[in-house]
Motif scaffolding. Structure first.
Motif, PDB file in Angstrom:
ATOM      1  N   THR A  69     -34.036 -40.854 -19.944  1.00  0.00           N
ATOM      2  CA  THR A  69     -35.475 -41.159 -19.902  1.00  0.00           C
ATOM      3  C   THR A  69     -36.196 -40.601 -21.133  1.00  0.00           C
ATOM      4  O   THR A  69     -37.305 -40.083 -21.032  1.00  0.00           O
ATOM      5  CB  THR A  69     -36.078 -40.599 -18.577  1.00  0.00           C
ATOM      6  N   ARG A  72     -39.066 -42.796 -25.592  1.00  0.00           N
ATOM      7  CA  ARG A  72     -40.461 -43.184 -25.868  1.00  0.00           C
ATOM      8  C   ARG A  72     -40.753 -43.091 -27.360  1.00  0.00           C
ATOM      9  O   ARG A  72     -40.193 -42.260 -28.078  1.00  0.00           O
ATOM     10  CB  ARG A  72     -41.420 -42.286 -25.081  1.00  0.00           C
ATOM     11  N   HIS A 296     -36.683 -51.685 -12.803  1.00  0.00           N
ATOM     12  CA  HIS A 296     -36.173 -52.024 -14.137  1.00  0.00           C
ATOM     13  C   HIS A 296     -36.626 -50.940 -15.110  1.00  0.00           C
ATOM     14  O   HIS A 296     -37.691 -50.352 -14.924  1.00  0.00           O
ATOM     15  CB  HIS A 296     -36.767 -53.385 -14.544  1.00  0.00           C
ATOM     16  N   GLY A 297     -35.837 -50.704 -16.145  1.00  0.00           N
ATOM     17  CA  GLY A 297     -36.222 -49.699 -17.140  1.00  0.00           C
ATOM     18  C   GLY A 297     -36.859 -50.349 -18.365  1.00  0.00           C
ATOM     19  O   GLY A 297     -36.461 -51.445 -18.757  1.00  0.00           O
ATOM     20  N   CYS A 298     -37.824 -49.675 -18.957  1.00  0.00           N
ATOM     21  CA  CYS A 298     -38.442 -50.214 -20.179  1.00  0.00           C
ATOM     22  C   CYS A 298     -37.509 -50.014 -21.369  1.00  0.00           C
ATOM     23  O   CYS A 298     -37.699 -50.608 -22.418  1.00  0.00           O
ATOM     24  CB  CYS A 298     -39.803 -49.571 -20.438  1.00  0.00           C
ATOM     25  N   HIS A 299     -36.519 -49.142 -21.210  1.00  0.00           N
ATOM     26  CA  HIS A 299     -35.480 -48.992 -22.228  1.00  0.00           C
ATOM     27  C   HIS A 299     -34.203 -48.556 -21.532  1.00  0.00           C
ATOM     28  O   HIS A 299     -34.242 -48.048 -20.405  1.00  0.00           O
ATOM     29  CB  HIS A 299     -35.889 -47.979 -23.305  1.00  0.00           C
ATOM     30  N   CYS A 302     -33.081 -45.045 -18.984  1.00  0.00           N
ATOM     31  CA  CYS A 302     -34.109 -44.465 -18.111  1.00  0.00           C
ATOM     32  C   CYS A 302     -33.537 -44.325 -16.707  1.00  0.00           C
ATOM     33  O   CYS A 302     -33.020 -45.297 -16.148  1.00  0.00           O
ATOM     34  CB  CYS A 302     -35.357 -45.343 -18.073  1.00  0.00           C
ATOM     35  N   ILE A 304     -35.383 -43.399 -14.111  1.00  0.00           N
ATOM     36  CA  ILE A 304     -36.430 -43.615 -13.102  1.00  0.00           C
ATOM     37  C   ILE A 304     -36.620 -45.103 -12.842  1.00  0.00           C
ATOM     38  O   ILE A 304     -36.635 -45.549 -11.705  1.00  0.00           O
ATOM     39  CB  ILE A 304     -37.765 -42.976 -13.556  1.00  0.00           C
ATOM     40  N   GLN A 305     -36.776 -45.872 -13.909  1.00  0.00           N
ATOM     41  CA  GLN A 305     -36.944 -47.311 -13.815  1.00  0.00           C
ATOM     42  C   GLN A 305     -38.181 -47.696 -13.011  1.00  0.00           C
ATOM     43  O   GLN A 305     -38.100 -48.294 -11.949  1.00  0.00           O
ATOM     44  CB  GLN A 305     -35.703 -47.958 -13.208  1.00  0.00           C
ATOM     45  N   CYS A 306     -39.332 -47.359 -13.564  1.00  0.00           N
ATOM     46  CA  CYS A 306     -40.580 -47.633 -12.859  1.00  0.00           C
ATOM     47  C   CYS A 306     -41.058 -49.064 -13.082  1.00  0.00           C
ATOM     48  O   CYS A 306     -42.043 -49.487 -12.519  1.00  0.00           O
ATOM     49  CB  CYS A 306     -41.675 -46.675 -13.308  1.00  0.00           C
ATOM     50  N   SER A 307     -40.357 -49.789 -13.946  1.00  0.00           N
ATOM     51  CA  SER A 307     -40.838 -51.122 -14.267  1.00  0.00           C
ATOM     52  C   SER A 307     -40.154 -52.167 -13.389  1.00  0.00           C
ATOM     53  O   SER A 307     -39.421 -51.821 -12.449  1.00  0.00           O
ATOM     54  CB  SER A 307     -40.606 -51.421 -15.754  1.00  0.00           C
ATOM     55  N   CYS A 490     -40.212 -39.464 -21.191  1.00  0.00           N
ATOM     56  CA  CYS A 490     -41.313 -40.212 -20.593  1.00  0.00           C
ATOM     57  C   CYS A 490     -42.169 -39.273 -19.748  1.00  0.00           C
ATOM     58  O   CYS A 490     -41.658 -38.383 -19.064  1.00  0.00           O
ATOM     59  CB  CYS A 490     -40.747 -41.320 -19.708  1.00  0.00           C
ATOM     60  N   PHE A 492     -43.372 -39.769 -17.042  1.00  0.00           N
ATOM     61  CA  PHE A 492     -43.114 -39.866 -15.604  1.00  0.00           C
ATOM     62  C   PHE A 492     -42.068 -38.868 -15.105  1.00  0.00           C
ATOM     63  O   PHE A 492     -41.833 -38.777 -13.910  1.00  0.00           O
ATOM     64  CB  PHE A 492     -42.728 -41.294 -15.216  1.00  0.00           C
TER      65      PHE A 492
HETATM   66  S1  SF4 Z   1     -40.109 -44.180 -16.097  1.00  0.00           S
HETATM   67 FE1  SF4 Z   1     -40.951 -46.181 -16.551  1.00  0.00          FE
HETATM   68  S2  SF4 Z   1     -42.212 -45.928 -18.397  1.00  0.00           S
HETATM   69 FE2  SF4 Z   1     -40.900 -44.115 -18.210  1.00  0.00          FE
HETATM   70  S3  SF4 Z   1     -39.130 -44.590 -19.472  1.00  0.00           S
HETATM   71 FE3  SF4 Z   1     -38.626 -45.239 -17.402  1.00  0.00          FE
HETATM   72  S4  SF4 Z   1     -39.209 -47.393 -17.213  1.00  0.00           S
HETATM   73 FE4  SF4 Z   1     -40.158 -46.539 -19.090  1.00  0.00          FE
END
Ligand code: SF4
Lengths: 580, 212
Positions: A69, A72, A296-299, A302, A304-307, A490, A492
């Protein structure tokens, strides 16, 4: 990660690329590096679109590593929207790829003359700058499709849409996600316009031939990273809430609290909030795209995968999962309760390169002015289209909420230092109002995230239930956040490290093992303070005074329903936030 | 049409819908909007959760992290007293600064002190204590999923008109997960008939999950 790439777009004979070591910037990454370069090299009184401004793109300290994670990306400059310093943060693949290429920062500088539009390629062979006028005014999605023909889709693209090319004060820099979609954005503060002012349309970051960066102490790193990931998975927010529902999980909660700014901050609750909540959104995504579409992950990398991914009624990709702030800005803030409309607006913003918060608030102000009615979904789509096409009305909208209010004679512009407030009403949640008012970045919800100040003990222990000392809390948050923004982790991860001491320790240990350091919590605090001091110094030299650290006065005068509260934190207390 | 409900549960419904399902969490769409449930008046939040719903101990402590009583964040579940027609909203812990701010006794609670629930004053607990009446409850996010069975088995009241609107938006899968659906004791041939049967009605419907 020890190289700074400088591209002087105004050099005689065409752009000149130079490369240098970190020098006096050693030890800095992400926001620390962007702010340090801007503070040292950009005259604070310069015009943001002039030749003296610089655009700095810097991955965090952990970029290119296997740390969870941590991908960024920070983008810094003098902001065309606020007139102060700016760090805008983005997900996407670029940060890790830059890290693997050993690049700590790319600096775009100099005076762009003429109408050349540049495409820059960064790979193991070096940096190539080419003129490519065929890319002019391409929206981000079409641009990526075109670039894919020559570069494939295993690169990352950092780009601007038409908004950035037109140098609109609301313009983003897009970064492609793991699916090569330009869906992640350094959104705030008009950073796209600064890239546009340098004549750069796209930077292609090609990691071919690179490997993941090796830690100084691989064994320690592996163990710490494993413990960090385990901590993220164990925690209810990072292990369940965010992966299942995304950030839009906040809609119901903020609405219930009466702190959800509906109808251009006209009231604190939206009666159709459940129609656009994270719960409703996640169910819709999974129903249309199949189970798992809402996670889903923004990259890559990750944990957490908040997307997630948002599909239309026929199962076609429409946009990435709109964030809470987006759903609020285009939804409740404008009296719109249709998630398909919000998703369409999110796509348009990403495609043209607009910040969703700034655009949603701009439309809310336009609605207040009577340009269109609150709740007019088709009208909202039309306005964003106009902004994307650069019509006269569109240019006003693309200049941000403060400008829209000035043009249409509206007092109620929810902005601080020219930047639109995000999705939390500062009258109901006064502590966030303190942060909006005093952040170096303008109204910004991420400037004071929940980053373990109880663990760091910045400023000592605080009784959470006493009303006094909001300045202390806000200060501590801003310090801790500035430090975290420099690592590339991140924000988060905050909840897990806030609640679980062992997870915080594991994160710090991961940094130490990566770089062969022995950082302590105190060092992290000191880094955060250093960053804020630099940024405050820049803003002061740019002409900001304590009078700019205030909310618009209508927030102190007009009570917010249902609690009928105003923002009443005294100016003297606000002035204490940066007294360290 | 026979009127159901009433009695000692404190609620009156225009109809009673009973059903079986192994996935009660599919009702999260209405649990998040708010429903009514009967309770014993003037109890504390802890008494309501623990004594009346049997949601005690670890689960309550660990997972019910964000509580609103009449839109005010609650810090002390032993001090906040529930009265008829109150609105109680329950959520798991939320992300971000504002999520952290809303948590019970959270580190950032002071940031929302002017809207926090004040349990001092108005101590009229003895007056109407023990009477059965209705409270509105909202269950958000993970709690809607986790507590759906507990509340639905108890029987919840929901406005029939809104229920029909929401049923109209449900995917086919939703109905496939329902079994043995009856309206006012009359079994339906298909769960999808529910909407047509309820649409002519007004007021509230009671939804009740039957045991195995
Ligand atoms: S928690 Fe969300 S915003 Fe943060 S890196 Fe993972 S997918 Fe991206």
């Amino acid at each position: 990660m020890d190289r700074i790439i400088r591209i002087d777009v105004g050099a005689p004979g065409g752009p000149r690329v130079t490369e240098e070591g970190l020098g006096k910037y050693a030890g800095f990454g992400g926001r620390a590096l962007t702010s340090a370069i801007v503070c040292a090299e950009v005259p604070p009184t310069c015009h943001p679109l002039g030749p003296e401004n610089k655009l700095v793109i810097a991955p965090g300290l952990m970029a290119g590593s296997a740390a969870s994670t941590s991908g960024r990306l920070s983008v810094g400059c003098k902001s065309p929207l606020t007139g102060g310093i700016k760090e805008a943060n983005s997900g996407g693949q670029a940060a890790h790829y830059l890290g693997r290429l050993g690049i700590a920062a790319i600096v775009l500088e100099g005076e762009h003359n003429g109408s050349d539009l540049y495409k820059i390629t960064v790979n193991t062979d070096g940096v190539k700058v080419e003129v490519d006028k065929s890319l002019a005014l391409l929206p981000n999605y079409a641009l990526c499709e075109k670039l894919k023909e020559t570069c494939g889709d295993s690169v990352a693209v950092i780009s601007i849409g038409p908004a950035g090319e037109r140098k609109m004060s609301n313009s983003t820099i897009a970064v492609t996600d793991p699916e090569f979609r330009p869906s992640r954005h350094a959104g705030r503060g008009g950073v796209g316009a600064v890239m546009g002012s340098k004549g750069v349309k796209a930077i292609i970051v090609d990691p071919a031939g690179t490997k993941m960066r090796k830690p100084v102490d691989p064994e320690k790193f592996k163990a710490a990273n494993r413990a960090f990931v385990e901590g993220l998975k164990r925690h209810g927010v990072t292990g369940q809430g965010l992966p299942v529902y995304g950030t839009n999980i906040l809609t119901n909660v903020l609405n219930e609290a009466g702190g959800y700014p509906a109808y251009n901050f006209g009231q604190g609750q939206f009666d159709r909030a459940a129609d656009i909540s994270g719960e409703t959104q996640a169910a819709l995504e999974d129903e249309r795209g199949g189970p798992g579409s809402s996670t889903h992950g923004c990259h890559r990398g990750c944990s957490i995968q908040c997307s997630g991914t948002y599909y239309d009624k026929d199962g076609n990709y429409l946009t990435k999962q709109p964030e809470y702030e987006t759903v609020w800005a285009h939804g409740g803030n404008c009296g719109i309760s249709d998630l398909d409309v919000v998703a369409k607006l999110d796509f348009l913003d990403d495609n043209y390169g607009f910040d969703t918060i700034e655009m949603g608030v701009s439309i809310g102000v336009a609605m207040e002015a009577g340009v269109i009615e609150f709740g007019d979904a088709e009208g909202a789509i039309r306005l964003v289209e106009e902004a994307g096409q650069g019509t006269p009305l569109g240019c006003i909208l693309g200049a941000g909420a403060a400008t829209v209010a000035r043009c249409f004679g509206v007092e109620r512009a929810p902005v601080v230092k020219g930047q639109a407030m995000p999705a939390y009403d500062p009258r109901a949640v006064k502590g966030i109002g303190v942060t909006y008012a005093t952040s170096t970045q303008g109204a910004d919800h991420t400037a004071g995230y929940a980053v373990a100040p109880n663990i760091l003990k910045v400023g000592g222990d605080i009784d959470p239930l006493s009303p006094e000392g909001q300045a202390d809390v806000s200060r501590n948050l801003q310090i801790a956040t500035a430090a975290l923004d420099s690592t590339g982790f991140c924000l988060f991860v905050a909840f897990a490290i806030l609640d679980q001491q062992d997870t915080f320790d594991a994160m710090v240990e991961t940094i130490n093992a990566m770089h062969g350091l022995s950082l302590t919590g105190d060092d992290v605090v000191e880094l955060g303070k250093t960053i804020l001091r630099m940024e405050r110094g820049f803003n002061a030299s740019a002409g900001f005074t304590k009078e700019h650290d205030r909310l618009p006065s209508y927030f102190t005068r007009e009570p917010l329903k249902p609690h009928n509260v105003v923002f009443d934190v005294p100016g003297e207390e606000l002035d204490q936030v940066h007294a360290f | 049409m026979k009127t159901h409900g009433g009695g000692n549960d404190g609620g009156v419904a225009g109809a009673v819908v009973e059903f079986r399902t192994s996935r009660p969490e599919i009702f999260d769409f209405l649990l998040q909007e708010g429903f009514q449930v009967s309770f014993v008046d003037r109890c504390t939040i802890r008494e309501f959760l623990c004594c009346q719903l049997a949601l005690c101990g670890d689960y309550t402590e660990k997972n019910i992290q964000t509580i609103f009583l009449n839109s005010r964040p609650v810090d002390d579940v032993d001090a906040a007293v529930l009265r008829g027609d109150d609105r109680l909203a329950l959520s798991a812990a939320m992300p971000g600064l504002v999520g952290a701010t809303m948590r019970k006794r959270g580190f950032f609670a002071k940031m929302r002190h002017s809207i926090s629930h004040d349990s001092a004053g108005g101590d009229d607990r003895a007056a109407g204590r023990g009477k059965r009446c209705l409270i509105q409850v909202k269950l958000f996010n993970l709690l809607a999923r986790d507590l759906a069975r507990d509340f639905l088995a108890r029987g919840i009241f929901f406005p029939v008109e809104r229920l029909c609107t929401l049923l109209g938006r449900r995917p086919v899968r939703f109905f496939a997960d329902l079994n043995a659906v009856s309206v006012n004791g009359e079994p339906l041939d298909s769960p999808k008939e529910m909407e047509d049967r309820l649409r002519p009605l007004s007021g509230c419907v009671q939804l009740r999950l039957l045991g195995d």
